[in-house]
Structure formats: structure tokens, C-alpha cells
Design a protein around this motif. Structure first.
Motif, PDB file in Angstrom:
ATOM      1  N   ILE A  24       1.115  -1.347   0.058  1.00 57.12           N
ATOM      2  CA  ILE A  24       0.222  -0.077  -0.003  1.00 57.12           C
ATOM      3  C   ILE A  24       1.177   0.987  -0.205  1.00 57.12           C
ATOM      4  CG2 ILE A  24      -1.449   1.588   1.716  1.00 57.12           C
ATOM      5  CD1 ILE A  24      -2.588  -1.225   2.405  1.00 57.12           C
ATOM      6  N   MET A  25       1.991   1.259   0.927  1.00 58.13           N
ATOM      7  CA  MET A  25       2.503   2.479   0.995  1.00 58.13           C
ATOM      8  C   MET A  25       3.398   2.832  -0.783  1.00 58.13           C
ATOM      9  SD  MET A  25       4.170   4.950   2.722  1.00 58.13           S
ATOM     10  CE  MET A  25       4.372   4.602   4.525  1.00 58.13           C
ATOM     11  N   ALA A  26       4.410   1.617  -1.483  1.00 56.27           N
ATOM     12  CA  ALA A  26       4.158   1.890  -2.014  1.00 56.27           C
ATOM     13  C   ALA A  26       3.454   2.025  -3.326  1.00 56.27           C
ATOM     14  CB  ALA A  26       4.692   0.266  -2.513  1.00 56.27           C
ATOM     15  N   PHE A  27       2.424   1.929  -3.386  1.00 56.09           N
ATOM     16  CA  PHE A  27       1.058   1.751  -4.220  1.00 56.09           C
ATOM     17  C   PHE A  27       1.225   3.818  -4.198  1.00 56.09           C
ATOM     18  CE2 PHE A  27      -3.122   3.539  -5.402  1.00 56.09           C
ATOM     19  CZ  PHE A  27      -3.399   2.525  -6.376  1.00 56.09           C
ATOM     20  N   PHE A  28       0.915   4.240  -3.018  1.00 53.15           N
ATOM     21  CA  PHE A  28       1.199   5.341  -2.672  1.00 53.15           C
ATOM     22  C   PHE A  28       2.440   6.104  -3.286  1.00 53.15           C
ATOM     23  CE2 PHE A  28      -2.036   4.251   1.096  1.00 53.15           C
ATOM     24  CZ  PHE A  28      -3.200   4.780   0.324  1.00 53.15           C
ATOM     25  N   ALA A  36      13.716  -4.130  19.277  1.00 52.48           N
ATOM     26  CA  ALA A  36      14.375  -5.002  17.910  1.00 52.48           C
ATOM     27  C   ALA A  36      13.521  -5.848  16.453  1.00 52.48           C
ATOM     28  CB  ALA A  36      15.949  -5.471  18.680  1.00 52.48           C
ATOM     29  N   VAL A  37      12.686  -5.779  16.921  1.00 48.72           N
ATOM     30  CA  VAL A  37      11.940  -6.073  16.173  1.00 48.72           C
ATOM     31  C   VAL A  37      11.364  -5.310  15.318  1.00 48.72           C
ATOM     32  CG1 VAL A  37      10.008  -7.968  15.711  1.00 48.72           C
ATOM     33  CG2 VAL A  37      11.293  -8.688  17.965  1.00 48.72           C
ATOM     34  N   THR A  38      11.667  -4.838  15.774  1.00 46.75           N
ATOM     35  CA  THR A  38      10.557  -3.394  14.917  1.00 46.75           C
ATOM     36  C   THR A  38      11.769  -2.788  14.064  1.00 46.75           C
ATOM     37  OG1 THR A  38       9.283  -2.696  16.603  1.00 46.75           O
ATOM     38  CG2 THR A  38       9.256  -0.910  15.321  1.00 46.75           C
ATOM     39  N   LEU A  39      12.959  -2.768  14.593  1.00 46.81           N
ATOM     40  CA  LEU A  39      14.228  -2.092  13.799  1.00 46.81           C
ATOM     41  C   LEU A  39      14.373  -3.479  12.671  1.00 46.81           C
ATOM     42  CD1 LEU A  39      15.514   0.361  13.675  1.00 46.81           C
ATOM     43  CD2 LEU A  39      17.028  -0.781  15.027  1.00 46.81           C
ATOM     44  N   SER A  40      14.079  -4.139  13.015  1.00 49.93           N
ATOM     45  CA  SER A  40      14.369  -5.180  11.853  1.00 49.93           C
ATOM     46  C   SER A  40      13.390  -6.089  10.802  1.00 49.93           C
ATOM     47  CB  SER A  40      14.157  -6.801  11.993  1.00 49.93           C
ATOM     48  OG  SER A  40      13.561  -7.494  13.075  1.00 49.93           O
ATOM     49  N   SER A  41      11.949  -5.132  11.509  1.00 52.20           N
ATOM     50  CA  SER A  41      10.919  -4.947  10.307  1.00 52.20           C
ATOM     51  C   SER A  41      11.038  -4.107   9.744  1.00 52.20           C
ATOM     52  CB  SER A  41       9.401  -5.587  11.258  1.00 52.20           C
ATOM     53  OG  SER A  41       9.169  -6.360  12.221  1.00 52.20           O
ATOM     54  N   LEU A  42      11.347  -3.250  10.409  1.00 50.14           N
ATOM     55  CA  LEU A  42      11.744  -1.956   9.460  1.00 50.14           C
ATOM     56  C   LEU A  42      12.307  -1.738   8.047  1.00 50.14           C
ATOM     57  CD1 LEU A  42      11.652   1.452   8.923  1.00 50.14           C
ATOM     58  CD2 LEU A  42      13.015   1.791  10.817  1.00 50.14           C
ATOM     59  N   PHE A  43      13.500  -2.613   8.770  1.00 52.41           N
ATOM     60  CA  PHE A  43      15.074  -2.692   7.730  1.00 52.41           C
ATOM     61  C   PHE A  43      14.305  -3.486   6.198  1.00 52.41           C
ATOM     62  CE2 PHE A  43      17.815  -1.484  10.645  1.00 52.41           C
ATOM     63  CZ  PHE A  43      18.590  -0.543  10.054  1.00 52.41           C
ATOM     64  N   VAL A  44      13.747  -4.238   6.431  1.00 52.40           N
ATOM     65  CA  VAL A  44      12.653  -5.512   5.550  1.00 52.40           C
ATOM     66  C   VAL A  44      11.063  -4.842   4.385  1.00 52.40           C
ATOM     67  CG1 VAL A  44      11.199  -7.853   5.565  1.00 52.40           C
ATOM     68  CG2 VAL A  44      12.654  -7.406   6.962  1.00 52.40           C
ATOM     69  N   PHE A  45      10.548  -3.581   5.795  1.00 55.13           N
ATOM     70  CA  PHE A  45      10.353  -3.044   5.694  1.00 55.13           C
ATOM     71  C   PHE A  45      10.358  -2.037   3.643  1.00 55.13           C
ATOM     72  CE2 PHE A  45       6.979   0.676   3.993  1.00 55.13           C
ATOM     73  CZ  PHE A  45       5.911   0.681   4.786  1.00 55.13           C
ATOM     74  N   LEU A  46      11.342  -1.282   4.759  1.00 54.65           N
ATOM     75  CA  LEU A  46      12.504  -0.137   3.479  1.00 54.65           C
ATOM     76  C   LEU A  46      12.968  -1.064   2.356  1.00 54.65           C
ATOM     77  CD1 LEU A  46      13.784   1.919   5.924  1.00 54.65           C
ATOM     78  CD2 LEU A  46      11.666   2.456   4.841  1.00 54.65           C
ATOM     79  N   GLY A  47      13.207  -2.899   2.848  1.00 53.07           N
ATOM     80  CA  GLY A  47      14.017  -3.146   1.564  1.00 53.07           C
ATOM     81  C   GLY A  47      13.021  -3.557   0.326  1.00 53.07           C
ATOM     82  N   LEU A  48      11.710  -3.722   0.595  1.00 54.33           N
ATOM     83  CA  LEU A  48      11.131  -4.351  -0.268  1.00 54.33           C
ATOM     84  C   LEU A  48       9.649  -3.172  -0.618  1.00 54.33           C
ATOM     85  CD1 LEU A  48       9.360  -6.970   1.864  1.00 54.33           C
ATOM     86  CD2 LEU A  48      10.128  -7.225   0.161  1.00 54.33           C
ATOM     87  N   LEU A  49      10.307  -1.398  -0.983  1.00 54.55           N
ATOM     88  CA  LEU A  49       9.756  -1.094  -1.035  1.00 54.55           C
ATOM     89  C   LEU A  49      10.236  -0.697  -1.950  1.00 54.55           C
ATOM     90  CD1 LEU A  49       7.240   1.078   0.530  1.00 54.55           C
ATOM     91  CD2 LEU A  49       8.538   2.897   1.041  1.00 54.55           C
ATOM     92  N   ILE A  92       5.152  -1.986  -9.412  1.00 62.74           N
ATOM     93  CA  ILE A  92       3.524  -1.452  -9.546  1.00 62.74           C
ATOM     94  C   ILE A  92       3.909  -0.522 -10.539  1.00 62.74           C
ATOM     95  CG2 ILE A  92       2.450   0.713  -8.529  1.00 62.74           C
ATOM     96  CD1 ILE A  92       2.928  -1.221  -5.734  1.00 62.74           C
ATOM     97  N   LEU A  93       5.004   0.251 -11.051  1.00 57.02           N
ATOM     98  CA  LEU A  93       4.776   1.615 -11.728  1.00 57.02           C
ATOM     99  C   LEU A  93       5.275   0.475 -13.057  1.00 57.02           C
ATOM    100  CD1 LEU A  93       7.201   4.357 -10.817  1.00 57.02           C
ATOM    101  CD2 LEU A  93       5.017   4.012 -11.557  1.00 57.02           C
ATOM    102  N   PHE A  94       5.625  -0.294 -13.390  1.00 61.29           N
ATOM    103  CA  PHE A  94       6.724  -1.798 -14.609  1.00 61.29           C
ATOM    104  C   PHE A  94       4.990  -1.976 -14.874  1.00 61.29           C
ATOM    105  CE2 PHE A  94       8.126  -5.285 -17.055  1.00 61.29           C
ATOM    106  CZ  PHE A  94       8.578  -4.202 -17.940  1.00 61.29           C
TER     107      PHE A  94
END
Length: 373
Positions: free
Chosen positions: A35-39, A143-156, A163-165
Motif C-alpha cells: 500500500i505504501m509503495a502504491f501511494f 529490535a524486532v520493530t527495527l528489523s521489520s523496518l529494514f525489511v519494509f524499506l528493502g521491499l519498498l 507497480i510502475l512497470f
């Protein structure tokens, strides 16, 4: 669907909304980055179209806006980390100030409750284990939240690229859901959604910039320590509707407490934040965003709370764009139009209890509104 009894229709509506919230709650880790990537893709779309217009190859026209976004985010992180570094450098003085504040608090507690300083220390020592346990759980959770954030930013960036392609495939999928007679309405809803989300997110970026400059600049001119850090924190927390401004005020006061033993800096911080926020809410932000979709405060706050419970900070931030998109969809469907009315802030000029026309499923002009030609 039109042949169903009204109770069946309402049951299907409520079931659909419940299932939507349930899907978001269960699949938040997967859905929130999408959803974030879509916006974000909608914000980058004008840059992509500009590059395509000048015959830049499509993969490069997608990668360049993403790289620009990464550079901007990198500059924000660098600026924020430099301010944190300045705060850490003042740690010895901060420690002295905290001790002074604790001593003042201890004396105040003694005056109102007759608990001596020794008794207060004993009470704190008794609860030290509980505090350490709580701190350990909080640290592990962070620590869990931070690791999830890195995964989030990596996938974004990957999601934004895809989505654009594949945007033509996604658009075709949306049109195939509806009869050809409704394609014009669908097209209109898509264009309006794109416009609303672009205006909203670009407006937020502009808002973060001028809030940081105004709050940080005024506090720095007055002589408040760590003024820019207070400005940055408040500007970013202010992105979360209603709740973020309160948290920003609290954190601003706490930072000021650690850097000063006097009362006037705290009053100054609160007054400056209140003044800038008034200017932002009533003059600057309405002109910058200029959104055609208005969400009433009740459902804005509910959306932030529900989004926070479902997906944490990202859910709180995404709650307003998601509600705005839902309102655009609801306003253009006969079946769900009443939900669009519920989310909006256009109050009928008179009570529906006394004027039957305000009970009908037609657009109602509010006070001061101009009818469309």
C-alpha cells in the motif's frame, strides 16, 4: 444485488467492511509495504511520465525517480542523525539537569505526601527489577520493530518498480471488474484518487519542510538548545493526524527539560509549537493540499487508532490516504454512498429529523457550498 432485501444488502456491506479490516490486520506485514509503495508510485508517476515523454527507456524512467527518492530519504536520515549526535554530545550536562529535575520532583512529592527522599529511594529500589524487566521487553520489541523496518524499506523500492512497470496490467484488471457502462465512472475515480493521493503526500513533504524550518528556526532564534531536533521530531510526528501533534509536544518538552533547568524554555517551546500548528492547520496546509475529499475528525481519529493497532506507525500514517480512497469509491457507488456521507465532513444545513430531503441518497449541499453546473 438490487433485488435483495434491504437487510441482506446491509449485512453484505458490513460483512465486506469487516473482512477488509480483517485482511488488513492479518496480512499487515505483507500489505502495508504494498500500500505504501502504491501511494509513493502515484507521487513518482509525474516524473515517470515526464521521462517517458522524452523517450527515456521505461526501466530507466522508473529507476531514476526511485533513486531520487532514496537520495531524499538519505538526506533526511543524515540530518536527523546529526541532530541526535549533538544531543548525545551534551549527555553529561543532560545528566546534571535530569538530577536537578528529579530532586525538584522529589521535594514536591515530599510536600504533598510526606514521603521523605529516603522512602522514595526505597520505593524506587523495590521496583527496579520490574523496571529492568520492562526495559528488556521494550528493547527486544524495538529490535524486532527495527528489523521489520529494514525489511519494509528493502521491499519498498522493489514494489514501487513493479507497480510502475505493470501499471497497465493493474489498470486493465480494475476495468475488467466493471461493466463497460461504468468505465467512465471508474476512470474518473482513478484520476481523482491519483490527484488526491499526490496532493496529500506532496503536501505532507512540503509540510515537514516548513514545519522544521519554522519551529526549529524560531526556537533557535530564541536560544533553545536542540531547536532543530525538536523541529524535525515534531514535523514528522505531525504527519500522524491528531495523535502525532500531541506526541510531538510531549517529546519537545522532554528534550527541553533535559537541556535546561528553567521554566521559560518549556513555555516558549509550547507557545511556538502551538502558534506554528495554528498557522499550519488554518492557513498553510489547506492551501497546499487543497484536497477535494474532506474526512471528518471523528473518523480521522478512529482511522489513526485502528491503523495503529493493525500495523503500528505505518498504519497510522497510511490511515488517512486509505480512508480518502475509500471515500472516493463510496461516493461513486449507489450501494455504498451512505458510507461516503458518514466519512465526510459536509453537514446538511438542517436536521434530517425534520427535513426528509436530507435523508435521501442524493448529494446534499452544505452551507456556503456552490452547486455544480
Amino acid at each position: 444485488m438490487n433485488d435483495f432485501p434491504i437487510t441482506v444488502k446491509r449485512s453484505i456491506e458490513l460483512l465486506g467492511l469487516v473482512l477488509l479490516v480483517a485482511v488488513l490486520a492479518v496480512g499487515s506485514d505483507i500489505l502495508m509495504p504494498i500500500i505504501m509503495a502504491f501511494f509513493i508510485s502515484l507521487v513518482l508517476l509525474p516524473v515517470f511520465r515526464f521521462l517517458i515523454k522524452y523517450r527515456v527507456p521505461e526501466p530507466i524512467a522508473i529507476v531514476l525517480p526511485i533513486l531520487l527518492l532514496v537520495v531524499i530519504l538519505g538526506l533526511i536520515v543524515w540530518f536527523f542523525s546529526s541532530q541526535i549526535r549533538d544531543l548525545v554530545a551534551d549527555f553529561p550536562q543532560i545528566r546534571k539537569n535530569i538530577n536537578i529535575h528529579l530532586q525538584t520532583l522529589s521535594n514536591w512529592v515530599y510536600k504533598i505526601s510526606d514521603y521523605s527522599t529516603t522512602e522514595q529511594v526505597e520505593l524506587i529500589n523495590k521496583n527496579t527489577n520490574d523496571l529492568l524487566s520492562f526495559a528488556g521487553k521494550t528493547a527486544s520489541g524495538a529490535a524486532v520493530t527495527l528489523s521489520s523496518l529494514f525489511v519494509f524499506l528493502g521491499l519498498l523500492p522493489i514494489y514501487i518498480y513493479l507497480i510502475l512497470f505493470y501499471k497497465s496490467i493493474l489498470l486493465r484488471f480494475i476495468f475488467m471488474w466493471f461493466k463497460e457502462d461504468h468505465h467512465e465512472k471508474v476512470k474518473e475515480a482513478i484520476y481523482e484518487t491519483e490527484s488526491i493521493i499526490k496532493n496529500y503526500l506532496v503536501g505532507l513533504m512540503i509540510q515537514v519542510t516548513y514545519m522544521t524550518v519554522l519551529v526549529g528556526g524560531i526556537l533557535m532564534a530564541v536560544g533553545i538548545k536542540h531547536a532543530l531536533l525538536i523541529g524535525v521530531i515534531f514535523a514528522f510526528l505531525n504527519l500522524i493526524p491528531y495523535v502525532g501533534a500531541l506526541l510531538g509536544n510531549i517529546i519537545g518538552v522532554l528534550i527541553t527539560l533535559t537541556s535546561s533547568t528553567e521554566l521559560w524554555p518549556i513555555v516558549t517551546v509550547l507557545c511556538v509549537i502551538a502558534g506554528v500548528q495554528f498557522l499550519d492547520n488554518n492557513i498553510l496546509m489547506p492551501r497546499i493540499v487543497g484536497s477535494k475529499v474532506k474526512i471528518n475528525a471523528l473518523f480521522a481519529i478512529l482511522g489513526v487508532i485502528i491503523g495503529g493497532n493493525i500495523a503500528g506507525i505505518s498504519g497510522m500514517f497510511l490511515s488517512m490516504p486509505i480512508i480518502a480512497v475509500l471515500k472516493v469509491i463510496f461516493d461513486r457507488t449507489t450501494l455504498f454512498r451512505q458510507w461516503g456521507v458518514l466519512l465526510g465532513d459536509e453537514r446538511p444545513p438542517r436536521s434530517p429529523m425534520t427535513f426528509p430531503v436530507f435523508r435521501k441518497r442524493i448529494p446534499i449541499l452544505s452551507k456556503g457550498s456552490v452547486p455544480k453546473n
